[in-house]
Design a protein around this motif. Sequence first.
Motif, PDB file in Angstrom:
ATOM      1  N   ALA A  48     106.705  25.507  13.978  1.00  0.00           N
ATOM      2  CA  ALA A  48     107.744  24.921  13.128  1.00  0.00           C
ATOM      3  C   ALA A  48     107.194  24.661  11.725  1.00  0.00           C
ATOM      4  CB  ALA A  48     108.260  23.628  13.752  1.00  0.00           C
ATOM      5  N   ALA A  49     105.932  24.219  11.658  1.00  0.00           N
ATOM      6  CA  ALA A  49     105.293  24.020  10.357  1.00  0.00           C
ATOM      7  C   ALA A  49     105.091  25.356   9.643  1.00  0.00           C
ATOM      8  CB  ALA A  49     103.968  23.296  10.535  1.00  0.00           C
ATOM      9  N   ASP A  50     104.739  26.397  10.401  1.00  0.00           N
ATOM     10  CA  ASP A  50     104.584  27.729   9.813  1.00  0.00           C
ATOM     11  C   ASP A  50     105.909  28.235   9.249  1.00  0.00           C
ATOM     12  OD1 ASP A  50     101.940  27.703  10.499  1.00  0.00           O
ATOM     13  OD2 ASP A  50     102.174  28.916  12.306  1.00  0.00           O
ATOM     14  N   LEU A  51     107.000  27.956   9.959  1.00  0.00           N
ATOM     15  CA  LEU A  51     108.316  28.369   9.480  1.00  0.00           C
ATOM     16  C   LEU A  51     108.648  27.696   8.151  1.00  0.00           C
ATOM     17  CD1 LEU A  51     111.086  29.732   9.753  1.00  0.00           C
ATOM     18  CD2 LEU A  51     111.804  27.808  11.216  1.00  0.00           C
ATOM     19  N   ALA A  52     108.340  26.405   8.063  1.00  0.00           N
ATOM     20  CA  ALA A  52     108.600  25.687   6.808  1.00  0.00           C
ATOM     21  C   ALA A  52     107.768  26.286   5.671  1.00  0.00           C
ATOM     22  CB  ALA A  52     108.280  24.203   6.993  1.00  0.00           C
ATOM     23  N   ARG A  53     106.511  26.610   5.972  1.00  0.00           N
ATOM     24  CA  ARG A  53     105.648  27.204   4.932  1.00  0.00           C
ATOM     25  C   ARG A  53     106.148  28.596   4.543  1.00  0.00           C
ATOM     26  NH1 ARG A  53      99.218  26.921   5.512  1.00  0.00           N
ATOM     27  NH2 ARG A  53      99.812  24.743   5.136  1.00  0.00           N
ATOM     28  N   ALA A  54     106.591  29.378   5.530  1.00  0.00           N
ATOM     29  CA  ALA A  54     107.091  30.716   5.234  1.00  0.00           C
ATOM     30  C   ALA A  54     108.327  30.659   4.347  1.00  0.00           C
ATOM     31  CB  ALA A  54     107.398  31.450   6.536  1.00  0.00           C
ATOM     32  N   ASN A  55     109.191  29.698   4.604  1.00  0.00           N
ATOM     33  CA  ASN A  55     110.384  29.532   3.759  1.00  0.00           C
ATOM     34  C   ASN A  55     110.006  29.112   2.343  1.00  0.00           C
ATOM     35  OD1 ASN A  55     112.787  30.174   5.248  1.00  0.00           O
ATOM     36  ND2 ASN A  55     112.377  28.405   6.563  1.00  0.00           N
ATOM     37  N   THR A  56     109.059  28.171   2.255  1.00  0.00           N
ATOM     38  CA  THR A  56     108.679  27.647   0.943  1.00  0.00           C
ATOM     39  C   THR A  56     108.020  28.730   0.081  1.00  0.00           C
ATOM     40  OG1 THR A  56     108.348  25.447   1.888  1.00  0.00           O
ATOM     41  CG2 THR A  56     107.316  25.892  -0.238  1.00  0.00           C
ATOM     42  N   ASN A  57     107.176  29.540   0.711  1.00  0.00           N
ATOM     43  CA  ASN A  57     106.419  30.545  -0.041  1.00  0.00           C
ATOM     44  C   ASN A  57     107.100  31.915  -0.065  1.00  0.00           C
ATOM     45  OD1 ASN A  57     103.606  29.240  -0.762  1.00  0.00           O
ATOM     46  ND2 ASN A  57     104.077  28.597   1.324  1.00  0.00           N
ATOM     47  N   GLN A  58     108.302  31.977   0.510  1.00  0.00           N
ATOM     48  CA  GLN A  58     109.062  33.229   0.489  1.00  0.00           C
ATOM     49  C   GLN A  58     108.204  34.397   0.980  1.00  0.00           C
ATOM     50  OE1 GLN A  58     110.556  33.544  -3.536  1.00  0.00           O
ATOM     51  NE2 GLN A  58     112.172  32.047  -3.155  1.00  0.00           N
ATOM     52  N   ILE A  59     107.671  34.219   2.182  1.00  0.00           N
ATOM     53  CA  ILE A  59     106.738  35.199   2.716  1.00  0.00           C
ATOM     54  C   ILE A  59     107.428  36.519   3.088  1.00  0.00           C
ATOM     55  CG2 ILE A  59     105.321  35.637   4.770  1.00  0.00           C
ATOM     56  CD1 ILE A  59     104.245  32.840   4.491  1.00  0.00           C
ATOM     57  N   GLY A  60     108.666  36.423   3.484  1.00  0.00           N
ATOM     58  CA  GLY A  60     109.370  37.654   3.845  1.00  0.00           C
ATOM     59  C   GLY A  60     110.440  37.365   4.873  1.00  0.00           C
ATOM     60  N   GLN A  61     111.569  38.036   4.740  1.00  0.00           N
ATOM     61  CA  GLN A  61     112.703  37.749   5.604  1.00  0.00           C
ATOM     62  C   GLN A  61     112.411  38.062   7.066  1.00  0.00           C
ATOM     63  OE1 GLN A  61     115.191  36.188   4.375  1.00  0.00           O
ATOM     64  NE2 GLN A  61     116.350  36.049   6.285  1.00  0.00           N
ATOM     65  N   THR A  62     111.651  39.128   7.322  1.00  0.00           N
ATOM     66  CA  THR A  62     111.354  39.506   8.710  1.00  0.00           C
ATOM     67  C   THR A  62     110.534  38.429   9.412  1.00  0.00           C
ATOM     68  OG1 THR A  62     111.381  41.846   8.100  1.00  0.00           O
ATOM     69  CG2 THR A  62     110.313  41.261  10.179  1.00  0.00           C
ATOM     70  N   ILE A  63     109.465  37.964   8.754  1.00  0.00           N
ATOM     71  CA  ILE A  63     108.621  36.923   9.335  1.00  0.00           C
ATOM     72  C   ILE A  63     109.422  35.639   9.535  1.00  0.00           C
ATOM     73  CG2 ILE A  63     106.622  35.418   8.920  1.00  0.00           C
ATOM     74  CD1 ILE A  63     105.852  38.199   9.763  1.00  0.00           C
ATOM     75  N   VAL A  64     110.233  35.277   8.546  1.00  0.00           N
ATOM     76  CA  VAL A  64     111.049  34.060   8.646  1.00  0.00           C
ATOM     77  C   VAL A  64     111.996  34.147   9.826  1.00  0.00           C
ATOM     78  CG1 VAL A  64     112.885  32.727   7.530  1.00  0.00           C
ATOM     79  CG2 VAL A  64     110.871  33.435   6.217  1.00  0.00           C
ATOM     80  N   GLN A  65     112.642  35.282  10.012  1.00  0.00           N
ATOM     81  CA  GLN A  65     113.583  35.439  11.119  1.00  0.00           C
ATOM     82  C   GLN A  65     112.864  35.363  12.472  1.00  0.00           C
ATOM     83  OE1 GLN A  65     115.614  39.130  10.319  1.00  0.00           O
ATOM     84  NE2 GLN A  65     117.045  38.193   8.859  1.00  0.00           N
ATOM     85  N   GLU A  66     111.684  35.975  12.539  1.00  0.00           N
ATOM     86  CA  GLU A  66     110.922  35.912  13.791  1.00  0.00           C
ATOM     87  C   GLU A  66     110.508  34.482  14.123  1.00  0.00           C
ATOM     88  OE1 GLU A  66     107.633  38.536  13.425  1.00  0.00           O
ATOM     89  OE2 GLU A  66     108.844  40.367  13.551  1.00  0.00           O
ATOM     90  N   LEU A  67     110.065  33.750  13.116  1.00  0.00           N
ATOM     91  CA  LEU A  67     109.666  32.357  13.343  1.00  0.00           C
ATOM     92  C   LEU A  67     110.870  31.484  13.678  1.00  0.00           C
ATOM     93  CD1 LEU A  67     106.960  31.877  10.555  1.00  0.00           C
ATOM     94  CD2 LEU A  67     106.601  32.226  13.003  1.00  0.00           C
ATOM     95  N   GLN A  68     112.003  31.744  13.040  1.00  0.00           N
ATOM     96  CA  GLN A  68     113.219  30.993  13.362  1.00  0.00           C
ATOM     97  C   GLN A  68     113.620  31.214  14.812  1.00  0.00           C
ATOM     98  OE1 GLN A  68     115.967  32.379  10.357  1.00  0.00           O
ATOM     99  NE2 GLN A  68     115.679  30.544   9.094  1.00  0.00           N
ATOM    100  N   ALA A  69     113.569  32.465  15.256  1.00  0.00           N
ATOM    101  CA  ALA A  69     113.913  32.764  16.649  1.00  0.00           C
ATOM    102  C   ALA A  69     112.948  32.076  17.607  1.00  0.00           C
ATOM    103  CB  ALA A  69     113.895  34.279  16.871  1.00  0.00           C
ATOM    104  N   LEU A  70     111.668  32.071  17.253  1.00  0.00           N
ATOM    105  CA  LEU A  70     110.653  31.463  18.108  1.00  0.00           C
ATOM    106  C   LEU A  70     110.842  29.949  18.202  1.00  0.00           C
ATOM    107  CD1 LEU A  70     108.280  32.521  19.751  1.00  0.00           C
ATOM    108  CD2 LEU A  70     106.793  32.134  17.757  1.00  0.00           C
ATOM    109  N   THR A  71     111.080  29.305  17.067  1.00  0.00           N
ATOM    110  CA  THR A  71     111.273  27.849  17.087  1.00  0.00           C
ATOM    111  C   THR A  71     112.579  27.464  17.786  1.00  0.00           C
ATOM    112  OG1 THR A  71     112.207  27.990  14.849  1.00  0.00           O
ATOM    113  CG2 THR A  71     109.895  27.381  15.030  1.00  0.00           C
TER     114      THR A  71
END
Length: 337
Positions: A48-71
């Motif tokens: 969940a913390a990784d998801l927040a960091r991915a959103n903040t740093n705009q790491i990439g839509q694919t990674i964000v979606q995968e982390l959202q599904a996982l959380t």
Amino acid sequence: MNIQRWIARRQAKWQDLDKLLQRAQQRGIKSLNAKEIATLASLYRSVAADLARANTNQIGQTIVQELQALTTRGYSQIYRGSRRQELRGAIDFYLWKLPQVLRETWGYTAVAFGIFLIGALIAWWFAWQDASFMSLVVPQSMIEKVRDRHQLWMGSILGTEPFAASSIAINNLSVAFRMVGGGILAGFWTIYALFYNGVLIGAVATLVGQNGLAYPFWAFVFPHGALELPAIFIAGGGGLLIARGLLFPGRYRRRDALRIYGGQAAQLVMGIFPMLLIAGAIEGFFSPQEVIPSPFKYLAGTGLFILLILYTLRRDVPEERLCQRSQEIPSSYIKNA
């Protein structure tokens, strides 16, 4: 921030969480042992913390979606199990534990009823002996309506049933909670409230009896009173339990006696809550209806009271849900244990 390095460093935890979630989804959360459940919760917080960091740093839509599904999957498994356990605990309490507590504390409920009955009998006696006594207890408008117009006041509920039902339930809950809480004042407020309500009921019952309206009055009272009055007596018993812990701790330290008897009182409060909600609905929607014959109202009230007694007496507790008796007290609570 080096995105590729961060992903490579964190990906192992994501995979570990995914594996645990797959097992939980296929076999149920109970298939995990205590250590695995703790790991699942820890990994969920980490991802969940990784998801927040991915959103903040705009790491990439694919990674964000995968982390959202996982959380989302993690949240569902962790908190759905907790909600299910809470729901099962509530169901077990009302099915098995509450009748046991009601039986264990019936003596306090009986004393509360006795205080109420004494108040009712005193009011009945004085109301028959002295006509002026009635005006000290019953509102003058009610006296005039019953005595002069030979009418009851319940008709005012008709047309406002939803509002009346909610108002009645809120008022009854307020009275019950004050009775229980009054135990902390050495029980004086609880005793006063029980006695006063007995005087009020006794005076009103005498008023309608003197004017030939007892039959329709009790036809109105019986359906909801079958639950409402026992709930009030149970609440009074809860207040007396708290007073007992405060004044007569016996073999327990006073703070432990308050914890023990206060715990029983809290369980009684949980028990009367649905009783008073149901009674309020009956009083708002059923009791005042003139189209319902009075004998049917008496029958409904009697049936509800019998069901309440049978519920209190039930003892067929399944072995896997057998609750410990509330009187099984830790030895550390006992003086000089």
